[in-house]
Design an enzyme around this catalytic site. Structure first.
Site, PDB file in Angstrom:
ATOM      1  N   ASP A 123      -6.333 -37.843   5.602  1.00  0.00           N
ATOM      2  CA  ASP A 123      -6.532 -39.276   5.396  1.00  0.00           C
ATOM      3  C   ASP A 123      -6.692 -39.537   3.890  1.00  0.00           C
ATOM      4  OD1 ASP A 123      -7.257 -41.903   7.073  1.00  0.00           O
ATOM      5  OD2 ASP A 123      -8.726 -41.769   5.455  1.00  0.00           O
ATOM      6  N   TRP A 124      -7.706 -40.314   3.481  1.00  0.00           N
ATOM      7  CA  TRP A 124      -7.916 -40.581   2.058  1.00  0.00           C
ATOM      8  C   TRP A 124      -8.246 -39.312   1.273  1.00  0.00           C
ATOM      9  CZ3 TRP A 124      -7.441 -43.747  -1.972  1.00  0.00           C
ATOM     10  CH2 TRP A 124      -7.038 -45.064  -1.742  1.00  0.00           C
ATOM     11  N   TRP A 164      -4.814 -51.786  11.574  1.00  0.00           N
ATOM     12  CA  TRP A 164      -6.062 -51.175  11.144  1.00  0.00           C
ATOM     13  C   TRP A 164      -6.624 -51.901   9.930  1.00  0.00           C
ATOM     14  CZ3 TRP A 164     -10.489 -49.173  10.828  1.00  0.00           C
ATOM     15  CH2 TRP A 164     -10.966 -48.574   9.651  1.00  0.00           C
ATOM     16  N   ASP A 250      -0.886 -38.903  15.824  1.00  0.00           N
ATOM     17  CA  ASP A 250      -1.439 -39.708  14.732  1.00  0.00           C
ATOM     18  C   ASP A 250      -0.554 -40.935  14.502  1.00  0.00           C
ATOM     19  OD1 ASP A 250      -2.616 -40.755  12.503  1.00  0.00           O
ATOM     20  OD2 ASP A 250      -2.076 -39.124  11.161  1.00  0.00           O
ATOM     21  N   HIS A 280      -5.340 -38.727  14.796  1.00  0.00           N
ATOM     22  CA  HIS A 280      -5.499 -38.822  13.346  1.00  0.00           C
ATOM     23  C   HIS A 280      -6.605 -37.910  12.841  1.00  0.00           C
ATOM     24  CE1 HIS A 280      -5.253 -40.562   9.377  1.00  0.00           C
ATOM     25  NE2 HIS A 280      -6.516 -40.942   9.411  1.00  0.00           N
TER      26      HIS A 280
END
Length: 301
Positions: A123-124, A164, A250, A280
């Protein structure tokens, strides 16, 4: 800017997270001192695996992976990004920018003088971590990219991301535990949901978590678009081992592993994996498996 810290009592009831807290002081770009928390387990002289979390989690995300790495004789380091976990938080959303997140993460690496790192990023953690690999390749021995990317805004994001992004701004209740459950394939226990919620006693602690979705470059002229394009150019020269481990469920990054494999030379010939039935949050759905993959990758097997 106002800096706040989550009260320690919020973490006293967190289960399945038996790791001693460690802290290091870094400096913001303007010189403001910030305290970052991190987990540091395993032998001091062992190969280091650096794990970067994303939105809206903290080092708790890696609780299933850390014991697998240390059992393999490796050193596991998992920081809480600024704004998350036990690390300092700015109360104002305007304090958080993509560039500052990258700078804070590098300041953490530099403060501990971490070298020959294996990076696990999701992710980030990847949006930040892949920038670090591009800009400071001498620090990294190898990379595992898990359900992440390095967007520039030149291609449209999946429609699920727009939904999202909208929800992250409009939902009156913003529960990290509920979000992790929403984008995981397996059910989370009540204790796990509570663990993700622990750093956020109320809305005033959620500025970073609310802002992260809005910092993803979704148009070509985003402030982070050009730095990310430059990072792609640099990653095209990265020849150290680069492994992708993605989940096939994901909604945000599924299929993105092929772009990484095509554009980064170090990905050639690696045992890339797409895990079936994994969402995810791969650390929740297949944490132990990801840990075993990482341990083998570090060991060169």
């Amino acid at each position: 800017m106002t800096i706040i810290r989550t009260p320690e009592h919020r973490f006293e009831s967190v289960t399945d997270y038996p790791f001693e807290p460690h802290y290091v002081d870094i400096r913001d770009l303007d010189g403001t001192p910030l305290r970052m928390h991190y987990v540091d387990e395993g032998p001091r002289d062992a190969p280091i695996v650096l794990m970067l979390h994303g939105e809206p989690t903290w080092s708790f995300l890696y609780r299933k992976i850390i014991p697998v790495l240390t059992a393999a004789g490796q050193r596991a380091i998992a920081p809480d990004l600024v704004g998350f976990g036990r690390s300092d938080k700015f109360a104002e959303r305007s304090a958080y920018t993509y560039a500052r997140h990258v700078a804070w993460a590098y300041a953490f690496i530099a403060a501990l003088d971490l070298r020959e790192l294996t990076l696990i990023c999701q992710d980030w953690g990847g949006l930040i971590g892949l920038r670090l690999v591009a800009e400071h390749p001498e620090r990294f021995a190898r990379v595992i990219a898990a359900n992440t990317s390095l967007p520039t805004g030149d291609r449209p994001m999946p429609p699920e991301f727009a939904e999202w992004q909208r929800a992250s701004q409009e939902d009156p209740v913003f529960s990290a535990g509920e979000i992790v459950q929403r984008y995981s394939s397996l059910p989370l226990s009540i204790a796990a949901r509570s663990g993700y919620d622990a750093p956020f006693p109320d809305e005033s602690y959620k500025a970073a978590a609310r802002e992260f979705p809005m910092l993803v470059p979704t148009t070509p002229n985003d402030p982070a678009s050009e730095p990310n394009r430059r990072a792609w150019d640099l990653l095209a020269q990265f020849r150290r081992p680069f492994l992708t481990v993605f989940g096939d469920q994901d909604p945000f990054s599924s299929g993105g592993e092929r772009v990484l494999q095509k554009r980064i030379p170090g990905a050639a010939g690696q045992p890339h994996r797409v895990l079936s039935g994994v969402g995810h949050f791969i650390q929740e759905d297949a944490g132990e498996e990801l840990g075993r993959i990482a341990a083998s990758f570090v060991a060169g097997r």
